[in-house]
Design an enzyme around this catalytic site. Sequence first.
Site, PDB file in Angstrom:
ATOM      1  N   VAL A 176      35.699  46.165  49.661  1.00 41.25           N
ATOM      2  CA  VAL A 176      34.599  45.352  50.172  1.00 41.25           C
ATOM      3  C   VAL A 176      34.004  44.501  49.047  1.00 41.25           C
ATOM      4  O   VAL A 176      33.695  43.322  49.234  1.00 41.25           O
ATOM      5  CB  VAL A 176      33.519  46.241  50.820  1.00 41.25           C
ATOM      6  CG1 VAL A 176      32.280  45.424  51.187  1.00 41.25           C
ATOM      7  CG2 VAL A 176      34.075  46.935  52.054  1.00 41.25           C
ATOM      8  N   LYS A 177      33.857  45.088  47.860  1.00 40.83           N
ATOM      9  CA  LYS A 177      33.306  44.346  46.723  1.00 40.83           C
ATOM     10  C   LYS A 177      34.210  43.169  46.356  1.00 40.83           C
ATOM     11  O   LYS A 177      33.722  42.070  46.027  1.00 40.83           O
ATOM     12  CB  LYS A 177      33.140  45.276  45.517  1.00 40.83           C
ATOM     13  CG  LYS A 177      32.622  44.602  44.235  1.00 40.83           C
ATOM     14  CD  LYS A 177      31.186  44.147  44.359  1.00 40.83           C
ATOM     15  CE  LYS A 177      30.699  43.411  43.110  1.00 40.83           C
ATOM     16  NZ  LYS A 177      30.479  44.299  41.953  1.00 40.83           N
ATOM     17  N   ALA A 178      35.521  43.346  46.426  1.00 42.89           N
ATOM     18  CA  ALA A 178      36.445  42.253  46.113  1.00 42.89           C
ATOM     19  C   ALA A 178      36.262  41.094  47.088  1.00 42.89           C
ATOM     20  O   ALA A 178      36.262  39.921  46.693  1.00 42.89           O
ATOM     21  CB  ALA A 178      37.889  42.750  46.138  1.00 42.89           C
TER      22      ALA A 178
END
Length: 306
Positions: A176-178
């Site tokens: 999700v962070k990517a």
Amino acid sequence: MMGSTAGVIGLGDMGSGLAKNLLKAGFTVKGFDISEKRLGDFAATGGTPAASVAQAGEGADCVFVMVMTGAQASSVILGGGGAKGLKDTMPPGSAILLTATIQASEVRDIAAGLAGSGIHFIDTPVSGGFPGAQGGTLTMMAAGSDAALEKARPAMESVSATIHRVGAEAGMGQTVKACLQSLIGSIFTATFEASVLAAKAGVDAEALFKVVSTSSAGCGAAKTALENIIDRKFEGTGSHINTMYKDMTIAMDLARELGVPLFTAATAMQLFQAGRTKYPDGDNWTVTRVLEDIVGAELSRKGAGS
């Protein structure tokens, strides 16, 4: 949390904020960093410096790991090279929170290495940067079991204003962070380009900032970038370009692995590459200077011009 002990590995711009807010919430906080200055600053705020990673984990209910790379995270958590890691000293039932941004595959390897240890593991990269870390308002993208999140929730709430559970499996937080960073990086570079276009056209910097801020484009990322540009703040803002460049490479690696074309993010990554090559000590906004050098104009509160 009187009587609870938390650890923080990595006491830089982000980790020092975690430690500060854990102390504020009443935790006993043990910290470790390879920098003696950072350890000294940490002690001055009421923290307990540890002589090693392993010592920081002794008796801790939870430990935050805020390092830069996957190799560092693995070494800190699993040990290696003759040194003990958190796995060797944290008690069963405690929780490790990986708040660093690394590759999802690296997180899955770390989780596999913790299997059978009895230590909970939460993959929870954060967003909010230096201001969010210092202010205790980070957004957390947490992936972990119900038991892990229940154990760590008081500590997480001490450092975060918004906790999103994005999955149960290790690696989903990083995934999700990517996705998020591919978007933020693209917003940043589009803002850099717009500021240089405005500068070359002779637009007033303050007028542009007010228009952007009150338009549908006026998100936090764009406003922060533009404000730093017109204030000519390219270093020391807590957003070093190396971190964003690393995050963008993680996003592009994930896209390559999955066969997803990221046209805009790829261009953004190359702009960050140009910025860190030309200005290696700069923050994200320094990419703007590369473009300004090309066109011979810059945007500042003192007025646009060459």
